[in-house]
Design a protein around this motif. Structure first.
Motif, PDB file in Angstrom:
ATOM      1  N   UNK A  11       5.002  12.448  -3.555  1.00 41.11           N
ATOM      2  CA  UNK A  11       4.023  11.503  -4.110  1.00 41.11           C
ATOM      3  C   UNK A  11       4.462  10.068  -3.863  1.00 41.11           C
ATOM      4  N   UNK A  12       5.720   9.771  -4.110  1.00 45.61           N
ATOM      5  CA  UNK A  12       6.225   8.408  -3.905  1.00 45.61           C
ATOM      6  C   UNK A  12       6.182   8.023  -2.431  1.00 45.61           C
ATOM      7  N   UNK A  13       6.504   8.961  -1.557  1.00 40.98           N
ATOM      8  CA  UNK A  13       6.462   8.678  -0.111  1.00 40.98           C
ATOM      9  C   UNK A  13       5.025   8.414   0.342  1.00 40.98           C
ATOM     10  N   UNK A  14       4.076   9.202  -0.162  1.00 39.67           N
ATOM     11  CA  UNK A  14       2.661   8.995   0.168  1.00 39.67           C
ATOM     12  C   UNK A  14       2.218   7.601  -0.279  1.00 39.67           C
ATOM     13  N   UNK A  15       2.605   7.217  -1.480  1.00 41.31           N
ATOM     14  CA  UNK A  15       2.183   5.917  -2.002  1.00 41.31           C
ATOM     15  C   UNK A  15       2.895   4.762  -1.298  1.00 41.31           C
ATOM     16  N   UNK A  16       4.110   4.995  -0.829  1.00 37.98           N
ATOM     17  CA  UNK A  16       4.810   3.983  -0.032  1.00 37.98           C
ATOM     18  C   UNK A  16       4.059   3.723   1.277  1.00 37.98           C
ATOM     19  N   UNK A  17       3.709   4.790   1.962  1.00 35.14           N
ATOM     20  CA  UNK A  17       2.993   4.647   3.233  1.00 35.14           C
ATOM     21  C   UNK A  17       1.607   4.061   2.992  1.00 35.14           C
ATOM     22  N   UNK A  18       0.949   4.521   1.957  1.00 37.36           N
ATOM     23  CA  UNK A  18      -0.384   4.009   1.615  1.00 37.36           C
ATOM     24  C   UNK A  18      -0.355   2.496   1.384  1.00 37.36           C
ATOM     25  N   UNK A  19       0.631   2.036   0.633  1.00 42.26           N
ATOM     26  CA  UNK A  19       0.763   0.598   0.364  1.00 42.26           C
ATOM     27  C   UNK A  19       1.027  -0.165   1.655  1.00 42.26           C
ATOM     28  N   UNK A  27      -4.587  17.290   2.225  1.00 45.58           N
ATOM     29  CA  UNK A  27      -5.017  17.028   0.844  1.00 45.58           C
ATOM     30  C   UNK A  27      -4.172  15.985   0.123  1.00 45.58           C
ATOM     31  N   UNK A  28      -3.185  15.409   0.782  1.00 45.29           N
ATOM     32  CA  UNK A  28      -2.261  14.488   0.097  1.00 45.29           C
ATOM     33  C   UNK A  28      -2.948  13.214  -0.413  1.00 45.29           C
ATOM     34  N   UNK A  29      -3.899  12.681   0.333  1.00 46.40           N
ATOM     35  CA  UNK A  29      -4.511  11.411  -0.066  1.00 46.40           C
ATOM     36  C   UNK A  29      -5.157  11.541  -1.443  1.00 46.40           C
ATOM     37  N   UNK A  30      -5.914  12.615  -1.657  1.00 43.30           N
ATOM     38  CA  UNK A  30      -6.529  12.845  -2.965  1.00 43.30           C
ATOM     39  C   UNK A  30      -5.498  13.278  -3.997  1.00 43.30           C
ATOM     40  N   UNK A  31      -4.640  14.182  -3.588  1.00 42.37           N
ATOM     41  CA  UNK A  31      -3.658  14.769  -4.507  1.00 42.37           C
ATOM     42  C   UNK A  31      -2.711  13.726  -5.083  1.00 42.37           C
ATOM     43  N   UNK A  32      -2.311  12.762  -4.240  1.00 48.49           N
ATOM     44  CA  UNK A  32      -1.320  11.773  -4.664  1.00 48.49           C
ATOM     45  C   UNK A  32      -1.897  10.346  -4.729  1.00 48.49           C
ATOM     46  N   UNK A  33      -3.219  10.261  -4.787  1.00 43.07           N
ATOM     47  CA  UNK A  33      -3.906   8.994  -5.076  1.00 43.07           C
ATOM     48  C   UNK A  33      -3.506   7.870  -4.106  1.00 43.07           C
ATOM     49  N   UNK A  34      -3.730   8.138  -2.840  1.00 45.70           N
ATOM     50  CA  UNK A  34      -3.470   7.124  -1.811  1.00 45.70           C
ATOM     51  C   UNK A  34      -4.649   6.151  -1.805  1.00 45.70           C
ATOM     52  N   UNK A  92      -4.502  15.036   8.670  1.00 46.58           N
ATOM     53  CA  UNK A  92      -5.577  14.114   8.283  1.00 46.58           C
ATOM     54  C   UNK A  92      -6.146  13.389   9.501  1.00 46.58           C
ATOM     55  N   UNK A  93      -7.377  12.919   9.329  1.00 48.95           N
ATOM     56  CA  UNK A  93      -7.983  11.979  10.275  1.00 48.95           C
ATOM     57  C   UNK A  93      -8.819  11.005   9.463  1.00 48.95           C
ATOM     58  N   UNK A  94      -8.501   9.720   9.592  1.00 50.55           N
ATOM     59  CA  UNK A  94      -9.252   8.655   8.943  1.00 50.55           C
ATOM     60  C   UNK A  94      -9.398   7.519   9.943  1.00 50.55           C
ATOM     61  N   UNK A  95     -10.514   6.806   9.879  1.00 51.65           N
ATOM     62  CA  UNK A  95     -10.729   5.709  10.828  1.00 51.65           C
ATOM     63  C   UNK A  95     -11.661   4.671  10.225  1.00 51.65           C
ATOM     64  N   UNK A  96     -11.403   3.427  10.570  1.00 52.32           N
ATOM     65  CA  UNK A  96     -12.280   2.329  10.151  1.00 52.32           C
ATOM     66  C   UNK A  96     -12.125   1.167  11.129  1.00 52.32           C
ATOM     67  N   UNK A  97     -13.111   0.305  11.144  1.00 50.25           N
ATOM     68  CA  UNK A  97     -13.103  -0.834  12.053  1.00 50.25           C
ATOM     69  C   UNK A  97     -14.473  -0.986  12.691  1.00 50.25           C
ATOM     70  N   UNK A  98     -14.636  -2.019  13.521  1.00 51.91           N
ATOM     71  CA  UNK A  98     -15.961  -2.338  14.073  1.00 51.91           C
ATOM     72  C   UNK A  98     -16.558  -1.269  14.968  1.00 51.91           C
ATOM     73  N   UNK A  99     -15.738  -0.381  15.527  1.00 50.67           N
ATOM     74  CA  UNK A  99     -16.278   0.653  16.411  1.00 50.67           C
ATOM     75  C   UNK A  99     -16.866   1.828  15.643  1.00 50.67           C
TER      76      UNK A  99
END
Length: 417
Positions: A220-228, A54-61, A367-374
């Motif tokens: 929160x700061x660590x999540x946003x660091x990795x997100x950036x 839930x971190x992505x939503x919780x900490x606005x990634x 978490x599991x997230x994925x994007x790209x041509x496949x």
């Protein structure tokens, strides 16, 4: 006297791992992508240690939400038991449960070797004979596809005498911009030398989760660091105009624990003969014979206090753990703490953030997230087990899986175009 002091300093350096701050790239010379593999797509497999579902939503990634929003995002990904870093990273890399690939804990005893594996022991960590299964980079290299790793459990070891063509020994000294640039540099190499599989690891969120607890500004700061950083990496890679697919996972979640809720093992003669592999959330005990094991288990069962004692052979089947112990490395007795409690030593404090609990606990989910041509666009899927990531990556890269695994392609095949 000076010689004794010098030797003490050397031993201190070795045991604290300070010698491991080697920031240089390790390269296996002479490898090339085959002509067939040069035409394959690319996968960057990113792990954010301790990134709860839930971190992505919780900490606005914002970058992760945007990128996975246009691609694929799972409700959560269930880690394997135990919900610890080394077992689950290696499960992601092999498609096998920990009891099948051999890394059954961050700290365990192997009877056949009469030796202990522990995450802080560099000699064990870099010894490929501890590791079963066929990690993705070994699978790739055996099929003439170049791989690279900016950290992943097992990538520093010669598993089946093979490491990634390009890899780094684990350290936390190199800044994120330099690490991102290394990924760009790899993907800018000539086709015959360019890695098609890259693994990349972030430790920051896990560190802050342990130190301060998951519900804190530090996390929160660590999540946003990795997100950036992931936003920056994705943008830099997109300029290369290559068919690069990103898969972002984590190994486990994080649970807040009251620092006053400390479980201490009872001081009793019944436990003295047993070897103990200690963890804050789980303890493994190894006996020398059935009588020792029974006496210890009966005592621990009678004195259960915010933990549950299991005989290995009676561990829950859904863990795929005790009864499936291929390498005989799991303790004869397993003690598992309740989620708000942790094992500790008398008189010593414990941190507020923990993982390693039952993998059915929502706060342990990843978490599991994925994007790209496949990948399909704007796709949402439910929670699934992390064993299924391996066959997904193999399919994207066109690699043949060469030995039985626990993961099944059909679980995630539907997210591919």
């Amino acid at each position: 006297m000076k010689r004794i002091i010098l030797m003490a300093v050397v031993l201190l350096v070795i045991h604290t791992g300070s010698y491991a701050q080697d920031t240089t790239q390790q390269v296996t010379e002479g490898r090339r992508n085959s002509a067939t593999q040069q035409s394959r797509p690319y996968v960057i497999l990113i792990s954010i240690d301790g990134f709860r579902y839930d971190y992505a939503d919780k900490y606005h990634a914002q970058h992760l939400l945007r990128l996975s929003g246009a691609g694929v995002r799972a409700t959560a990904m269930q880690p394997s038991f135990p919900t610890l870093t080394f077992p689950n990273h290696y499960t992601l890399a092999t498609g096998m449960y920990p009891s099948h690939h051999g890394l059954v804990d961050n700290h365990f005893y192997d009877r056949k070797r009469d030796a202990v594996y522990k995450v802080g022991n560099r000699e064990a960590v870099e010894d490929g004979t501890w590791y079963g299964g066929v990690p993705l980079w070994v699978l790739a290299e055996k099929q003439k596809m170049i791989s690279a790793s900016y950290f992943w459990v097992g990538s520093e070891s010669a598993i089946q005498n093979i490491r990634p063509t390009y890899y780094f020994r684990y350290q936390e000294k190199t800044g994120i911009d330099q690490r991102i640039q290394q990924v760009v540099n790899w993907l800018s190499m000539p086709e015959e030398q360019r890695p098609h599989l890259i693994t990349f690891y972030f430790p920051e969120v896990d560190h802050m989760g342990h130190r301060y607890g998951p519900e804190t500004d530090s996390v929160r700061k660590a999540v946003q660091f990795v997100d950036a950083a992931i936003g920056k990496m994705t943008e830099a890679v997109s300029k290369l105009n290559l068919p690069v697919n990103f898969i972002v996972v984590s190994d486990h979640g994080m649970q807040q624990v009251s620092t006053s809720n400390i479980i201490t093992l009872p001081d009793t003669p019944v436990l003295k003969p047993l070897k103990v592999a200690f963890g804050h959330e789980k303890v493994l005990l190894y006996g020398n014979n059935e009588a020792e094991i029974k006496a210890a288990y009966d005592f621990l069962k009678q004195h259960e206090d915010h933990y549950t004692a299991y005989l290995k052979k009676e561990a829950p089947e859904r863990w795929h753990y005790g009864q499936e112990d291929v390498y005989d490395r799991i303790g004869d007795i397993i003690l598992l703490a309740e989620p708000d409690y942790a094992f500790g030593m008398s008189g010593k404090s414990i941190p507020p953030g923990h993982h390693g609990f039952d993998n059915n606990l929502a706060n342990m989910h990843a978490i599991f997230m994925a994007w790209g041509p496949a990948f399909k666009s704007n796709t949402r899927i439910g929670t699934f087990e992390n064993i299924h990531v391996y066959p997904l990556v193999a399919r994207i890269l066109g690699l043949d899986i060469t030995q039985p695994i626990d993961g099944k392609l059909e679980v995630l095949e539907g997210i591919l175009k």
